[in-house]
Design an enzyme around this catalytic site. Sequence first.
Site, PDB file in Angstrom:
ATOM      1  N   LYS A 172      31.855 -29.205 -29.130  1.00  0.00           N
ATOM      2  CA  LYS A 172      33.184 -29.548 -29.654  1.00  0.00           C
ATOM      3  C   LYS A 172      34.219 -29.011 -28.662  1.00  0.00           C
ATOM      4  O   LYS A 172      34.544 -27.832 -28.652  1.00  0.00           O
ATOM      5  CB  LYS A 172      33.360 -28.885 -31.031  1.00  0.00           C
ATOM      6  CG  LYS A 172      34.286 -29.549 -32.017  1.00  0.00           C
ATOM      7  CD  LYS A 172      35.693 -29.831 -31.554  1.00  0.00           C
ATOM      8  CE  LYS A 172      36.639 -28.666 -31.646  1.00  0.00           C
ATOM      9  NZ  LYS A 172      37.972 -28.949 -31.050  1.00  0.00           N
ATOM     10  N   GLY A 230      38.623 -16.558 -32.762  1.00  0.00           N
ATOM     11  CA  GLY A 230      37.347 -15.854 -32.643  1.00  0.00           C
ATOM     12  C   GLY A 230      37.066 -15.004 -33.874  1.00  0.00           C
ATOM     13  O   GLY A 230      35.954 -14.987 -34.404  1.00  0.00           O
ATOM     14  N   GLU A 245      34.168 -15.283 -26.349  1.00  0.00           N
ATOM     15  CA  GLU A 245      34.934 -14.902 -25.151  1.00  0.00           C
ATOM     16  C   GLU A 245      36.386 -15.153 -25.488  1.00  0.00           C
ATOM     17  O   GLU A 245      36.810 -16.305 -25.585  1.00  0.00           O
ATOM     18  CB  GLU A 245      34.537 -15.774 -23.947  1.00  0.00           C
ATOM     19  CG  GLU A 245      33.092 -15.660 -23.532  1.00  0.00           C
ATOM     20  CD  GLU A 245      32.728 -14.302 -22.975  1.00  0.00           C
ATOM     21  OE1 GLU A 245      33.630 -13.475 -22.720  1.00  0.00           O
ATOM     22  OE2 GLU A 245      31.526 -14.049 -22.830  1.00  0.00           O
ATOM     23  N   CYS A 279      41.996 -16.691 -19.146  1.00  0.00           N
ATOM     24  CA  CYS A 279      41.859 -15.480 -19.952  1.00  0.00           C
ATOM     25  C   CYS A 279      41.752 -14.266 -19.047  1.00  0.00           C
ATOM     26  O   CYS A 279      41.959 -13.146 -19.482  1.00  0.00           O
ATOM     27  CB  CYS A 279      40.674 -15.584 -20.897  1.00  0.00           C
ATOM     28  SG  CYS A 279      39.164 -15.968 -20.075  1.00  0.00           S
ATOM     29  N   GLU A 376      49.099 -11.723 -25.204  1.00  0.00           N
ATOM     30  CA  GLU A 376      48.630 -12.712 -24.236  1.00  0.00           C
ATOM     31  C   GLU A 376      49.570 -13.919 -24.309  1.00  0.00           C
ATOM     32  O   GLU A 376      49.653 -14.584 -25.339  1.00  0.00           O
ATOM     33  CB  GLU A 376      47.198 -13.136 -24.569  1.00  0.00           C
ATOM     34  CG  GLU A 376      46.646 -14.085 -23.524  1.00  0.00           C
ATOM     35  CD  GLU A 376      45.218 -14.522 -23.807  1.00  0.00           C
ATOM     36  OE1 GLU A 376      44.934 -14.927 -24.945  1.00  0.00           O
ATOM     37  OE2 GLU A 376      44.399 -14.476 -22.877  1.00  0.00           O
TER      38      GLU A 376
HETATM   39  C1  UN1 Z   1      38.766 -18.194 -18.388  1.00  0.00           C
HETATM   40  O1  UN1 Z   1      39.882 -17.953 -17.972  1.00  0.00           O
HETATM   41  O2  UN1 Z   1      38.608 -18.583 -19.548  1.00  0.00           O
HETATM   42  O3  UN1 Z   1      37.018 -15.590 -13.455  1.00  0.00           O
HETATM   43  C2  UN1 Z   1      37.566 -18.125 -17.546  1.00  0.00           C
HETATM   44  C3  UN1 Z   1      37.677 -16.616 -13.515  1.00  0.00           C
HETATM   45  C4  UN1 Z   1      37.003 -17.934 -13.791  1.00  0.00           C
HETATM   46  C5  UN1 Z   1      36.718 -18.096 -15.238  1.00  0.00           C
HETATM   47  C6  UN1 Z   1      37.859 -17.786 -16.124  1.00  0.00           C
HETATM   48  N1  UN1 Z   1      35.784 -18.047 -13.041  1.00  0.00           N
HETATM   49  O4  UN1 Z   1      38.871 -16.611 -13.384  1.00  0.00           O
END
Ligand code: UN1
Length: 486
Positions: A172, A230, A245, A279, A376
């Site tokens: 999804k 989450g 995550e 993230c 964030e």
């Molecule tokens: C994300 O931002 O959800 O390390 C993942 C990084 C990428 C992955 C980020 N390879 O910035």
Amino acid sequence: MQKYKLYINGEWVESGETFTRVNPANPKEVTGEFQQGNEEDIDKAVEAAENAFERWSEVPPPKRGQVLLKVAQLLREDKEDLARLETIEMGKVIIEARGDVQEAIDIAEYMAGEGRRLFGFTTTSELRDKFCMTIRRPIGVVGLITPWNFPIAIPAWKIIPALICGNTTVFKPSSDTPLCAIRLVEILEKAGVPKGVVNLVTGPGSAAGMHLVRHKKVRAISFTGHRDTGELILKEAGLKRVGLELGGKNGIIIMDDADLELALDGVIWGGFGTTGQRCTAASRVIVHEKIKEKFEKLLVERINKLKLGSGLDPSVDIGPLVNKAAQEKSQKYVQIGLDEGAKLSCGGKIPKMEGFFFEPTLFTNCSIDMKIAQDEIFGPVVSLISVKDFEEAIKVMNSIKYGLSSSIYTNNIRNAFKAIEKIEAGITYINASTIGAEIHLPFGGIKDSGNGTREGGQTGIEEFSEIKTVYIDYSGKLQRAQIDVE
Ligand code: UN1
């Protein structure tokens, strides 16, 4: 306008209701019409995955690996087209979009080889004529819920390890990037993934996504996205295995002995790459007070040189935000920062351009208790906090609820090692920015950035397999552990 479908049990099917998506760099351009998958579609997808499970789990893992190698090859052939599609669908600049597709290729190649490993271990027994070992078994039907910011890479991080381990999946994707998801599934189909093994349901998280999370026949959920979602998933999932995550408020510490040019590169790349929508983005800069003024001046100069525009133009540094809500969120946080008394050193506005752009923004004179230094934002808004020494830098670094990525620029080896030990985060970079994790290392965070799982490499295998402990007694008699030990 092209109308796209769901992929259930190897068929492309319609649901009924549809939604559209626009190019964030040019919102007049509609990218497609997509199915608004509902609970019934999820039920069908789970049923298809359940029916396909036995056969797929019996395919020898090296053979599953061959299919994944084909996936890698097809991704490589389509790399440029997929990257362009990604830029059009979610806005990231083309060079980064290519990186995203490359990340999927890398994971497919890694996991293809894993088909000939999937290691368990053997060990001794406390009893004679007895053999002990562990093996890996698939979990069953797994539900994969993915975000839009890495619309090829993150689905690949989840689908591909899930497949090599012998699971079947219901995928999804975010409603901001349904087309990338469809293209990825088309590649999986073309590579020979059998029907029912990967099922795709586009549509809203609140209905389709949550139904998948609650579904009794789904044995595991893997989710990447917002912290609050989450938390909700964890509450609703029951006894399933859940991998999360979540967010970050990642910091870069810049000590007074750091190579400033290198640190500037790191802040620009980590703070404004992907328009701050990772993230792992560096949204806080924690700088030693001795170099604060100089660093701030150099940073503002660099930020002012960044070019905004369509990510398809290779001279552009910063693409748009993913949608209007994201643009409004950055705007809202600029106001919050101003109200909190931080100094707006540059940016802060929605530029007069078509598309969901936002100026790269730097707040200075921030303190750690400000919302702009805690929340964030997921946009190109960086907060700079100055500190008097290393100890205070570490304290500020850790004074947030998240713990995903982190970085320190220093030439002092003692401080570098101390930082590795003291920073509360799943990932720490030394003299490199907070972004750019490689696929064969564990990826994930502590505190509110997750629930302890890690993706990537061997930890990806752990996320998507069950360990079975096996005892083989060849003594021909009843042997009792802990009792017959004399
Ligand atoms: C994300 O931002 O959800 O390390 C993942 C990084 C990428 C992955 C980020 N390879 O910035």
